[in-house]
Design an enzyme around this catalytic site. Structure first.
Site, PDB file in Angstrom:
ATOM      1  N   HIS A 130       0.830  -1.219   0.016  1.00  0.00           N
ATOM      2  CA  HIS A 130      -0.016   0.016  -0.087  1.00  0.00           C
ATOM      3  C   HIS A 130       0.960   1.270   0.112  1.00  0.00           C
ATOM      4  CE1 HIS A 130      -2.743  -2.838   2.355  1.00  0.00           C
ATOM      5  NE2 HIS A 130      -3.424  -2.690   1.279  1.00  0.00           N
ATOM      6  N   VAL A 171       4.605  -5.273  -4.612  1.00  0.00           N
ATOM      7  CA  VAL A 171       5.649  -5.425  -3.605  1.00  0.00           C
ATOM      8  C   VAL A 171       5.628  -6.770  -2.998  1.00  0.00           C
ATOM      9  CG1 VAL A 171       6.680  -4.218  -1.552  1.00  0.00           C
ATOM     10  CG2 VAL A 171       5.303  -3.002  -3.417  1.00  0.00           C
TER      11      VAL A 171
HETATM   12  P1  AMP Z   1      -6.484  -4.002  -0.320  1.00  0.00           P
HETATM   13  O1  AMP Z   1      -6.406  -3.090   0.785  1.00  0.00           O
HETATM   14  O2  AMP Z   1      -6.155  -5.343  -0.314  1.00  0.00           O
HETATM   15  O3  AMP Z   1      -7.879  -3.883  -1.059  1.00  0.00           O
HETATM   16  O4  AMP Z   1      -5.685  -3.256  -1.641  1.00  0.00           O
HETATM   17  C1  AMP Z   1      -5.528  -2.037  -1.763  1.00  0.00           C
HETATM   18  C2  AMP Z   1      -4.658  -1.702  -2.711  1.00  0.00           C
HETATM   19  O5  AMP Z   1      -3.382  -2.018  -2.605  1.00  0.00           O
HETATM   20  C3  AMP Z   1      -5.105  -2.451  -4.036  1.00  0.00           C
HETATM   21  O6  AMP Z   1      -5.031  -1.799  -5.391  1.00  0.00           O
HETATM   22  C4  AMP Z   1      -4.091  -3.556  -4.070  1.00  0.00           C
HETATM   23  O7  AMP Z   1      -3.964  -4.003  -5.490  1.00  0.00           O
HETATM   24  C5  AMP Z   1      -2.999  -2.785  -3.806  1.00  0.00           C
HETATM   25  N1  AMP Z   1      -1.930  -3.960  -3.173  1.00  0.00           N
HETATM   26  C6  AMP Z   1      -2.069  -4.723  -2.021  1.00  0.00           C
HETATM   27  N2  AMP Z   1      -0.899  -5.684  -1.885  1.00  0.00           N
HETATM   28  C7  AMP Z   1       0.051  -5.081  -2.870  1.00  0.00           C
HETATM   29  C8  AMP Z   1       1.144  -5.556  -2.911  1.00  0.00           C
HETATM   30  N3  AMP Z   1       1.818  -6.466  -2.396  1.00  0.00           N
HETATM   31  N4  AMP Z   1       1.941  -4.770  -3.804  1.00  0.00           N
HETATM   32  C9  AMP Z   1       1.539  -3.726  -4.452  1.00  0.00           C
HETATM   33  N5  AMP Z   1      -0.041  -3.107  -4.419  1.00  0.00           N
HETATM   34  C10 AMP Z   1      -0.793  -3.957  -3.503  1.00  0.00           C
END
Ligand code: AMP
Length: 279
Positions: free
Chosen positions: A37, A177
Protein backbone atom coordinates in the site's frame (compact mmCIF):
# COMPACT_ATOMS: atom_id res chain seq x y z
CA UNK A 1 -3.02 14.59 7.98
CA UNK A 2 -6.76 15.14 7.98
CA UNK A 3 -9.00 12.25 8.99
CA UNK A 4 -12.36 12.41 7.24
CA UNK A 5 -15.16 10.08 8.25
CA UNK A 6 -18.25 11.42 6.48
CA UNK A 7 -19.25 11.49 2.83
CA UNK A 8 -20.21 15.18 2.97
CA UNK A 9 -16.89 16.26 4.43
CA UNK A 10 -15.07 14.21 1.80
CA UNK A 11 -17.08 15.90 -0.96
CA UNK A 12 -16.38 19.35 0.49
CA UNK A 13 -12.66 18.62 0.66
CA UNK A 14 -12.42 17.32 -2.91
CA UNK A 15 -14.49 20.19 -4.30
CA UNK A 16 -12.22 22.65 -2.51
CA UNK A 17 -9.01 21.09 -3.84
CA UNK A 18 -10.27 20.67 -7.40
CA UNK A 19 -11.68 24.22 -7.54
CA UNK A 20 -8.15 25.51 -6.92
CA UNK A 21 -7.00 23.55 -9.95
CA UNK A 22 -5.03 21.04 -7.85
CA UNK A 23 -4.98 17.32 -8.59
CA UNK A 24 -6.01 14.54 -6.22
CA UNK A 25 -4.29 11.16 -6.23
CA UNK A 26 -6.47 8.49 -4.70
CA UNK A 27 -5.45 5.16 -3.17
CA UNK A 28 -8.42 3.00 -2.14
CA UNK A 29 -7.56 0.33 0.46
CA UNK A 30 -9.18 -1.91 3.00
CA UNK A 31 -6.57 -1.03 5.62
CA UNK A 32 -4.15 -3.31 7.49
CA UNK A 33 -1.63 -1.37 5.48
CA UNK A 34 1.78 -2.72 4.47
CA UNK A 35 4.62 -1.75 2.14
CA UNK A 36 2.55 -2.68 -0.92
CA UNK A 37 0.00 0.00 0.00
CA UNK A 38 2.84 2.37 0.93
CA UNK A 39 4.28 2.08 -2.57
CA UNK A 40 0.92 3.16 -4.04
CA UNK A 41 0.77 6.16 -1.69
CA UNK A 42 4.33 7.16 -2.60
CA UNK A 43 3.55 6.89 -6.32
CA UNK A 44 0.40 8.98 -5.82
CA UNK A 45 2.42 11.64 -3.95
CA UNK A 46 4.94 11.84 -6.80
CA UNK A 47 2.18 12.32 -9.36
CA UNK A 48 -0.45 14.49 -7.68
CA UNK A 49 -0.80 17.62 -5.53
CA UNK A 50 -2.90 15.98 -2.80
CA UNK A 51 -3.12 12.34 -1.74
CA UNK A 52 -6.29 10.79 -0.34
CA UNK A 53 -6.17 7.24 1.02
CA UNK A 54 -9.41 5.50 1.89
CA UNK A 55 -9.50 2.76 4.49
CA UNK A 56 -12.81 0.97 4.13
CA UNK A 57 -13.49 -2.75 4.46
CA UNK A 58 -16.16 -2.98 1.79
CA UNK A 59 -18.82 -5.54 2.78
CA UNK A 60 -20.30 -5.82 -0.73
CA UNK A 61 -17.17 -7.38 -2.22
CA UNK A 62 -16.98 -10.23 0.30
CA UNK A 63 -18.90 -13.33 -0.65
CA UNK A 64 -18.25 -15.06 2.69
CA UNK A 65 -19.25 -13.31 5.91
CA UNK A 66 -16.56 -15.26 7.83
CA UNK A 67 -13.92 -13.74 5.52
CA UNK A 68 -15.34 -10.24 6.08
CA UNK A 69 -15.33 -10.69 9.87
CA UNK A 70 -11.80 -12.12 9.91
CA UNK A 71 -10.43 -9.26 7.79
CA UNK A 72 -7.75 -7.48 9.88
CA UNK A 73 -8.54 -3.96 11.13
CA UNK A 74 -5.60 -1.91 12.41
CA UNK A 75 -6.73 1.74 12.44
CA UNK A 76 -3.99 3.18 14.68
CA UNK A 77 -1.06 1.61 12.79
CA UNK A 78 -2.65 2.53 9.46
CA UNK A 79 -3.00 6.13 10.60
CA UNK A 80 0.63 6.19 11.78
CA UNK A 81 1.93 4.81 8.49
CA UNK A 82 -0.13 7.25 6.40
CA UNK A 83 1.09 10.19 8.49
CA UNK A 84 4.65 9.03 7.99
CA UNK A 85 4.07 8.74 4.24
CA UNK A 86 2.73 12.29 4.09
CA UNK A 87 -0.79 11.47 2.91
CA UNK A 88 -3.06 14.52 3.05
CA UNK A 89 -6.29 12.73 3.90
CA UNK A 90 -7.20 9.40 5.44
CA UNK A 91 -10.81 8.77 4.47
CA UNK A 92 -12.24 6.38 7.05
CA UNK A 93 -16.01 6.16 6.52
CA UNK A 94 -18.57 3.85 8.09
CA UNK A 95 -20.63 1.46 5.97
CA UNK A 96 -23.65 3.79 6.35
CA UNK A 97 -21.70 6.73 4.94
CA UNK A 98 -20.77 4.75 1.84
CA UNK A 99 -24.14 3.03 1.42
CA UNK A 100 -26.73 5.44 2.88
CA UNK A 101 -29.53 3.61 1.05
CA UNK A 102 -28.40 0.17 2.24
CA UNK A 103 -25.97 -2.27 0.71
CA UNK A 104 -28.25 -3.40 -2.09
CA UNK A 105 -26.65 -5.69 -4.64
CA UNK A 106 -25.75 -4.11 -7.94
CA UNK A 107 -25.03 -5.84 -11.20
CA UNK A 108 -22.68 -4.37 -13.78
CA UNK A 109 -21.97 -5.98 -17.13
CA UNK A 110 -18.24 -6.51 -16.84
CA UNK A 111 -17.96 -7.52 -20.51
CA UNK A 112 -16.58 -10.97 -19.79
CA UNK A 113 -13.65 -9.81 -17.64
CA UNK A 114 -15.20 -11.70 -14.72
CA UNK A 115 -15.67 -14.91 -16.70
CA UNK A 116 -12.60 -16.67 -15.31
CA UNK A 117 -10.55 -16.91 -12.12
CA UNK A 118 -11.84 -14.60 -9.34
CA UNK A 119 -15.18 -14.16 -11.17
CA UNK A 120 -16.64 -17.68 -10.86
CA UNK A 121 -14.79 -18.36 -7.59
CA UNK A 122 -16.12 -15.25 -5.82
CA UNK A 123 -19.64 -14.60 -7.15
CA UNK A 124 -20.61 -10.94 -6.84
CA UNK A 125 -17.09 -9.90 -5.85
CA UNK A 126 -16.31 -7.63 -8.81
CA UNK A 127 -19.78 -6.08 -8.76
CA UNK A 128 -19.05 -5.09 -5.17
CA UNK A 129 -15.63 -3.76 -6.16
CA UNK A 130 -17.03 -1.60 -8.98
CA UNK A 131 -19.85 -0.44 -6.69
CA UNK A 132 -17.46 0.78 -4.00
CA UNK A 133 -14.88 2.24 -6.38
CA UNK A 134 -17.49 4.31 -8.24
CA UNK A 135 -18.99 5.54 -4.95
CA UNK A 136 -15.53 6.46 -3.65
CA UNK A 137 -14.62 8.17 -6.94
CA UNK A 138 -17.83 10.24 -6.69
CA UNK A 139 -16.78 11.44 -3.23
CA UNK A 140 -13.03 11.83 -3.73
CA UNK A 141 -13.13 13.14 -7.31
CA UNK A 142 -9.58 12.00 -8.08
CA UNK A 143 -7.54 12.92 -11.14
CA UNK A 144 -5.61 9.68 -10.85
CA UNK A 145 -6.29 6.49 -8.88
CA UNK A 146 -3.62 3.98 -7.96
CA UNK A 147 -4.19 0.22 -7.80
CA UNK A 148 -1.83 -2.72 -7.31
CA UNK A 149 -1.04 -5.26 -10.01
CA UNK A 150 -1.17 -7.77 -7.14
CA UNK A 151 -4.95 -7.80 -7.78
CA UNK A 152 -4.44 -8.21 -11.48
CA UNK A 153 -7.99 -9.05 -12.53
CA UNK A 154 -9.37 -6.29 -10.28
CA UNK A 155 -7.10 -3.78 -12.02
CA UNK A 156 -8.34 -4.95 -15.44
CA UNK A 157 -12.00 -4.76 -14.35
CA UNK A 158 -11.61 -1.29 -12.82
CA UNK A 159 -9.66 0.12 -15.78
CA UNK A 160 -12.34 -1.12 -18.17
CA UNK A 161 -15.37 -0.14 -16.10
CA UNK A 162 -14.14 3.34 -15.20
CA UNK A 163 -13.71 4.10 -18.88
CA UNK A 164 -17.02 2.46 -19.79
CA UNK A 165 -18.93 4.38 -17.10
CA UNK A 166 -17.39 7.63 -18.32
CA UNK A 167 -15.23 8.61 -15.33
CA UNK A 168 -12.46 11.07 -16.11
CA UNK A 169 -9.92 9.33 -13.90
CA UNK A 170 -6.57 7.82 -14.90
CA UNK A 171 -6.33 4.36 -13.41
CA UNK A 172 -2.67 3.61 -12.74
CA UNK A 173 -1.38 0.09 -12.08
CA UNK A 174 1.59 -0.27 -9.71
CA UNK A 175 3.94 -3.28 -9.43
CA UNK A 176 3.47 -5.94 -6.75
CA UNK A 177 5.65 -5.44 -3.68
CA UNK A 178 7.04 -8.70 -2.29
CA UNK A 179 8.68 -9.88 0.93
CA UNK A 180 12.38 -10.71 0.64
CA UNK A 181 11.59 -14.38 -0.14
CA UNK A 182 9.12 -13.46 -2.89
CA UNK A 183 5.79 -13.76 -1.06
CA UNK A 184 3.46 -11.03 -2.35
CA UNK A 185 2.61 -8.65 0.50
CA UNK A 186 -1.01 -8.86 1.58
CA UNK A 187 -3.05 -7.78 4.57
CA UNK A 188 -4.11 -11.41 4.81
CA UNK A 189 -0.50 -12.53 5.46
CA UNK A 190 -0.94 -11.20 9.02
CA UNK A 191 -3.19 -14.16 9.72
CA UNK A 192 -0.53 -16.72 8.69
CA UNK A 193 1.92 -18.54 10.96
CA UNK A 194 5.64 -18.20 10.17
CA UNK A 195 5.57 -21.79 8.92
CA UNK A 196 2.71 -21.04 6.53
CA UNK A 197 4.51 -17.93 5.24
CA UNK A 198 7.50 -20.13 4.52
CA UNK A 199 5.37 -22.71 2.75
CA UNK A 200 3.70 -19.92 0.75
CA UNK A 201 7.05 -19.06 -0.86
CA UNK A 202 6.23 -21.92 -3.22
CA UNK A 203 3.62 -19.65 -4.86
CA UNK A 204 6.02 -17.07 -6.31
CA UNK A 205 8.60 -19.79 -7.05
CA UNK A 206 6.02 -21.68 -9.10
CA UNK A 207 5.04 -18.51 -10.96
CA UNK A 208 8.69 -17.83 -11.79
CA UNK A 209 9.31 -21.40 -12.90
CA UNK A 210 6.28 -21.13 -15.18
CA UNK A 211 8.05 -18.45 -17.21
CA UNK A 212 10.84 -20.96 -17.95
CA UNK A 213 8.42 -23.84 -18.50
CA UNK A 214 6.41 -21.92 -21.09
CA UNK A 215 9.57 -21.37 -23.10
CA UNK A 216 10.67 -24.98 -22.77
CA UNK A 217 7.39 -26.89 -23.01
CA UNK A 218 4.61 -24.55 -24.15
CA UNK A 219 1.53 -23.21 -22.40
CA UNK A 220 -0.51 -26.39 -21.71
CA UNK A 221 2.36 -28.36 -20.23
CA UNK A 222 3.53 -25.34 -18.19
CA UNK A 223 0.04 -25.02 -16.72
CA UNK A 224 -0.07 -28.74 -15.86
CA UNK A 225 3.36 -28.60 -14.20
CA UNK A 226 2.45 -25.59 -12.06
CA UNK A 227 -0.87 -27.13 -11.05
CA UNK A 228 0.87 -30.39 -10.07
CA UNK A 229 3.53 -28.48 -8.13
CA UNK A 230 0.97 -26.47 -6.14
CA UNK A 231 -1.24 -29.50 -5.53
CA UNK A 232 1.77 -31.40 -4.18
CA UNK A 233 2.09 -29.02 -1.21
CA UNK A 234 -0.11 -30.62 1.48
CA UNK A 235 -0.87 -27.32 3.26
CA UNK A 236 -2.26 -25.76 0.05
CA UNK A 237 -5.80 -26.06 -1.17
CA UNK A 238 -5.54 -24.86 -4.75
CA UNK A 239 -8.52 -22.88 -6.06
CA UNK A 240 -7.13 -22.14 -9.51
CA UNK A 241 -3.95 -21.74 -11.48
CA UNK A 242 -4.54 -20.10 -14.87
CA UNK A 243 -2.46 -18.85 -17.76
CA UNK A 244 -4.40 -16.02 -19.36
CA UNK A 245 -3.99 -13.38 -22.03
CA UNK A 246 -2.70 -10.31 -20.16
CA UNK A 247 -5.16 -8.02 -21.97
CA UNK A 248 -8.36 -10.05 -22.41
CA UNK A 249 -7.93 -12.37 -19.38
CA UNK A 250 -9.09 -15.27 -21.58
CA UNK A 251 -7.20 -18.58 -21.38
CA UNK A 252 -3.84 -18.32 -23.15
CA UNK A 253 -2.39 -20.62 -25.80
CA UNK A 254 1.00 -20.86 -27.49
CA UNK A 255 0.07 -18.06 -29.91
CA UNK A 256 -0.80 -15.60 -27.11
CA UNK A 257 1.82 -12.86 -27.11
CA UNK A 258 1.52 -11.70 -23.48
CA UNK A 259 0.63 -14.13 -20.72
CA UNK A 260 -0.16 -13.65 -17.05
CA UNK A 261 0.02 -16.57 -14.64
CA UNK A 262 -2.60 -16.18 -11.92
CA UNK A 263 -3.14 -18.26 -8.83
CA UNK A 264 -5.51 -18.43 -5.86
CA UNK A 265 -5.15 -20.90 -3.03
CA UNK A 266 -5.99 -21.40 0.61
CA UNK A 267 -3.51 -22.01 3.41
CA UNK A 268 -4.38 -22.10 7.13
CA UNK A 269 -7.88 -20.90 6.21
CA UNK A 270 -6.51 -17.79 4.48
CA UNK A 271 -7.07 -17.12 0.79
CA UNK A 272 -3.98 -15.88 -1.04
CA UNK A 273 -3.73 -14.66 -4.63
CA UNK A 274 -0.72 -13.83 -6.74
CA UNK A 275 0.17 -13.34 -10.39
CA UNK A 276 3.16 -12.73 -12.63
CA UNK A 277 3.77 -11.86 -16.25
CA UNK A 278 5.28 -15.06 -17.66
CA UNK A 279 5.52 -14.18 -21.36
P1 AMP B 1 -6.49 -3.97 -0.35
O1 AMP B 1 -6.33 -3.16 0.89
O2 AMP B 1 -5.98 -5.37 -0.23
O3 AMP B 1 -7.86 -3.87 -0.97
O4 AMP B 1 -5.52 -3.31 -1.41
C1 AMP B 1 -5.58 -1.94 -1.70
C2 AMP B 1 -4.72 -1.69 -2.90
O5 AMP B 1 -3.38 -2.06 -2.62
C3 AMP B 1 -5.15 -2.51 -4.13
O6 AMP B 1 -5.04 -1.71 -5.28
C4 AMP B 1 -4.16 -3.63 -4.13
O7 AMP B 1 -3.94 -4.19 -5.40
C5 AMP B 1 -2.90 -2.93 -3.62
N1 AMP B 1 -1.96 -3.90 -3.07
C6 AMP B 1 -2.22 -4.87 -2.16
N2 AMP B 1 -1.11 -5.60 -1.94
C7 AMP B 1 -0.13 -5.09 -2.75
C8 AMP B 1 1.23 -5.42 -3.00
N3 AMP B 1 1.83 -6.43 -2.38
N4 AMP B 1 1.90 -4.68 -3.89
C9 AMP B 1 1.32 -3.65 -4.55
N5 AMP B 1 0.03 -3.28 -4.36
C10 AMP B 1 -0.69 -4.00 -3.47
Amino acid sequence: MKIITTANEMLDYSKGVRSLGSSIGFVPTMGALHQGHASLVETAARNCDKVVVSVFVNPTQFNQSSDLEAYPRTFETDKGLLEQLGADVMFYPTVDEIYPDGKSEVSFDLDGLDEFMEGPNRPGHFNGVVQVVTRLFDLVNPSKAFFGEKDFQQLAVITHMIEKLGYDVDVIGCPTVREAGGLAMSSRNMRLSEEAKNTALAISKTLQQTRVNIEDFGVDKAKDLATLELKSVPQFELEYFELVDTKTLKPANDKTSEIQACVALWIEGVRLIDNMKVK
